[in-house]
Structure formats: structure tokens, C-alpha cells
Design a protein around this motif. Structure first.
Motif, PDB file in Angstrom:
ATOM      1  N   TYR A  38       0.785  -1.234   0.000  1.00  0.00           N
ATOM      2  CA  TYR A  38       0.000   0.000   0.000  1.00  0.00           C
ATOM      3  C   TYR A  38       0.818   1.285   0.000  1.00  0.00           C
ATOM      4  O   TYR A  38       0.257   2.363  -0.213  1.00  0.00           O
ATOM      5  N   PRO A  42      -0.928   1.044  -7.080  1.00  0.00           N
ATOM      6  CA  PRO A  42      -1.117  -0.280  -7.669  1.00  0.00           C
ATOM      7  C   PRO A  42      -0.542  -0.400  -9.070  1.00  0.00           C
ATOM      8  O   PRO A  42       0.010  -1.444  -9.437  1.00  0.00           O
ATOM      9  N   GLN A  43      -0.634   0.662  -9.855  1.00  0.00           N
ATOM     10  CA  GLN A  43      -0.096   0.584 -11.213  1.00  0.00           C
ATOM     11  C   GLN A  43       1.425   0.472 -11.221  1.00  0.00           C
ATOM     12  O   GLN A  43       2.008  -0.135 -12.126  1.00  0.00           O
ATOM     13  N   ALA A  88     -11.832  -3.207   0.707  1.00  0.00           N
ATOM     14  CA  ALA A  88     -12.003  -2.549  -0.589  1.00  0.00           C
ATOM     15  C   ALA A  88     -10.658  -2.161  -1.182  1.00  0.00           C
ATOM     16  O   ALA A  88     -10.428  -2.309  -2.401  1.00  0.00           O
ATOM     17  N   GLN A  89      -9.764  -1.651  -0.342  1.00  0.00           N
ATOM     18  CA  GLN A  89      -8.439  -1.274  -0.830  1.00  0.00           C
ATOM     19  C   GLN A  89      -7.661  -2.499  -1.311  1.00  0.00           C
ATOM     20  O   GLN A  89      -6.999  -2.452  -2.359  1.00  0.00           O
ATOM     21  N   ILE A  91      -8.893  -5.270  -2.493  1.00  0.00           N
ATOM     22  CA  ILE A  91      -9.479  -5.721  -3.767  1.00  0.00           C
ATOM     23  C   ILE A  91      -8.945  -4.883  -4.924  1.00  0.00           C
ATOM     24  O   ILE A  91      -8.608  -5.408  -5.990  1.00  0.00           O
ATOM     25  N   GLU A  92      -8.851  -3.569  -4.720  1.00  0.00           N
ATOM     26  CA  GLU A  92      -8.317  -2.687  -5.771  1.00  0.00           C
ATOM     27  C   GLU A  92      -6.916  -3.138  -6.183  1.00  0.00           C
ATOM     28  O   GLU A  92      -6.600  -3.241  -7.384  1.00  0.00           O
ATOM     29  N   TYR A  93      -6.079  -3.414  -5.196  1.00  0.00           N
ATOM     30  CA  TYR A  93      -4.709  -3.850  -5.499  1.00  0.00           C
ATOM     31  C   TYR A  93      -4.693  -5.237  -6.123  1.00  0.00           C
ATOM     32  O   TYR A  93      -3.954  -5.495  -7.082  1.00  0.00           O
ATOM     33  N   LEU A  95      -6.873  -6.753  -7.920  1.00  0.00           N
ATOM     34  CA  LEU A  95      -7.319  -6.717  -9.310  1.00  0.00           C
ATOM     35  C   LEU A  95      -6.247  -6.108 -10.214  1.00  0.00           C
ATOM     36  O   LEU A  95      -6.021  -6.564 -11.333  1.00  0.00           O
ATOM     37  N   ALA A  96      -5.565  -5.082  -9.726  1.00  0.00           N
ATOM     38  CA  ALA A  96      -4.512  -4.448 -10.518  1.00  0.00           C
ATOM     39  C   ALA A  96      -3.305  -5.363 -10.691  1.00  0.00           C
ATOM     40  O   ALA A  96      -2.652  -5.354 -11.740  1.00  0.00           O
ATOM     41  N   HIS A 136     -14.835 -11.401  -6.885  1.00  0.00           N
ATOM     42  CA  HIS A 136     -13.807 -11.193  -7.903  1.00  0.00           C
ATOM     43  C   HIS A 136     -12.959 -12.447  -8.118  1.00  0.00           C
ATOM     44  O   HIS A 136     -11.894 -12.374  -8.733  1.00  0.00           O
TER      45      HIS A 136
END
Length: 260
Positions: A38, A42-43, A88-89, A91-93, A95-96, A136
Motif C-alpha cells: 500500500y 497499484p499501477q 475494498a483497498q 481488492i483494488e490492489y 485486481l490491478a 472477484h
């Protein structure tokens, strides 16, 4: 044949985190894990993985205030909103990064606390996180941690973890069996692997008692690698250990195994 993933939080510390991906790939790893991504966008992490040809196999949900000594918040009453934001955070990572599984740290239980309340909180958060990541196609891991390294941790034994896994009723909840922690707490690793195999989602290794390379200490890891093959384990083995010296200089155990 076991697939080994370098833990970039503990290994290749000779270079900054962004450079550890290339170092791991050069050393022969095709997978990596780390505690937390974190601090980086993520990109950016996805780019380091892509440039190095590596797969991220695991990272942890946000643990609360790590610097202040917190070790997860899943069992802590009153922290539910923060926990859900962390899911939620994560999951964002995930998925990326294309990460197939994430680990939910349980947290430390204060002395004299209401254990029933902490257990109920943990189960409610476990169900919420499992369903959220499951949408996901992501697996949720829980991991017992020994009380010598982490006094007061909510989840200590393999039996406790598997009981909670079953009670959750969520098919994507699995146990992360860190052989280092399991050996310190209860030993009997081979029997534990056989007994709980269908509920194990990830395996980690380190020497016991020093938590260095897995070619020293009291655990016969080559025996366990063979057993995992016999059991049909097709997951990753995370190398969550502290190298005795420079990381590359301690990888003879890996080269010897891969040459078999």
C-alpha cells in the motif's frame, strides 16, 4: 514440483522494494509475495511485476497501524468500518496485480478482553471479507501465528484456524499454513498437512528456530516438499524467511531442489 515464491518484504532487502522484483526474477523465482503493497500505487507495483515477468501470489489486507504495533484488525470490535475500507483497498490492489489470494490478519487481543466478543467480531468480518473478495474470484486466507513472535495474536493453532474456516461456511476461505509458526506452536507438520490438506490454500517456509533459509534448523523441508507433491498440492510455497546474509548467497537450497 513445488513452486517457490520469494517474500519481498523479508528477502532481497539489499535493494529498495521496487528493485526486489528484478532481483527475485534474476535469482530464478517466478512468483513473489509481500506483506503490504500500500505504500506504492497499484499501477507501479503491477509494472514491476510485468517488467520482471513475475506473478504476485499473495499479500495481506491492511493491518491497522503497523508502526504502532497493530497486527490486523479483523478480531477487534469497533473497527468494522476501517476493516471494510481495508477490504475494498485490498481488492483494488489484487485486481490491478492479478493476485489470486489475500491474507486477513486477525489482530492482537488485549489481556482480559472478552474473547467471545472478539471471536464473534472475527467471524463477522471473515464472512464479509470472503464474500467481498469472492465476487472477484479471490481466495481469502487466515493464518495462525505463534505467540512467541507475536504475543496475544488472536489466531494461534492450525486446529483453531480450520474450525473457524469451517464455521464461516465460505468456500473461498482457506488456511495459510506457515510451517515456521506451526512447528513452533504444535509441530507434527506432516500429519497436520495430511489432515487439513483440503483446507490449506497457501504454504510458507523458514527454518526453525531462527527463521532463516529452510536448509537449516529442526524441520526437514525436502521431506515436506515431497509430501506436498504426493498430496497433489499445486499452489505456491512462500519463502517468508530472513536471509542469514545476502539473499542470493543463501539460495543454494533452491538450486539444489530445482536440479533434482
Amino acid at each position: 514440483m513445488p513452486r517457490f515464491a520469494a517474500n519481498l518484504t523479508m528477502m532481497f532487502n539489499e535493494v529498495p522494494f521496487p528493485q526486489r522484483f528484478a532481483a527475485a526474477a534474476k535469482a530464478g523465482f517466478s512468483g513473489v509475495e509481500f506483506l503490504f503493497p500500500y505504500e506504492h500505487a497499484p499501477q507501479d507495483v503491477a509494472g514491476w511485476l510485468r517488467e520482471s515477468g513475475l506473478q504476485n501470489v499473495l499479500f495481506n489486507l491492511p493491518p491497522g497501524d503497523w508502526a504502532a504495533g497493530e497486527r490486523g484488525i479483523a478480531s477487534l470490535p469497533g473497527r468494522e468500518d476501517e476493516f471494510r475500507a481495508g477490504v475494498a483497498q485490498a481488492i483494488e490492489y489484487a485486481l490491478a496485480l492479478g493476485t489470486p489470494r489475500v491474507h486477513m490478519m486477525a489482530g492482537l487481543v488485549p489481556a482480559g478482553a472478552d474473547l467471545a466478543l472478539h471471536r464473534a467480531t472475527y467471524l463477522a468480518n471473515l464472512a464479509y471479507a470472503a464474500r467481498a473478495v469472492g465476487e472477484h474470484g479471490i481466495e481469502l486466507l487466515i493464518e495462525p501465528i505463534n505467540g512467541r513472535d507475536m504475543p496475544g495474536y488472536f489466531l494461534v493453532t492450525q486446529a483453531q484456524a480450520h474450525a473457524l474456516r469451517v464455521e464461516s461456511g465460505e468456500a473461498n476461505v482457506k488456511v495459510q499454513m506457515d510451517c515456521y509458526h506451526a512447528q513452533i506452536v504444535e509441530g507434527d507438520l506432516a500429519t497436520t498437512l495430511k489432515k487439513n490438506f483440503n483446507g490449506i490454500g497457501h504454504v510458507q517456509i523458514a527454518s526453525v528456530p531462527a527463521r532463516n533459509e529452510p536448509d537449516d534448523g529442526e524441520v526437514n523441508y525436502p521431506y515436506l516438499y515431497t509430501l506436498l507433491d504426493e498430496l497433489g498440492y499445486d499452489g505456491w510455497i512462500g519463502c517468508e524467511y530472513r536471509p542469514r546474509g545476502r539473499t542470493e548467497e543463501g539460495l543454494g537450497w533452491l538450486a539444489a531442489w530445482l536440479q533434482r
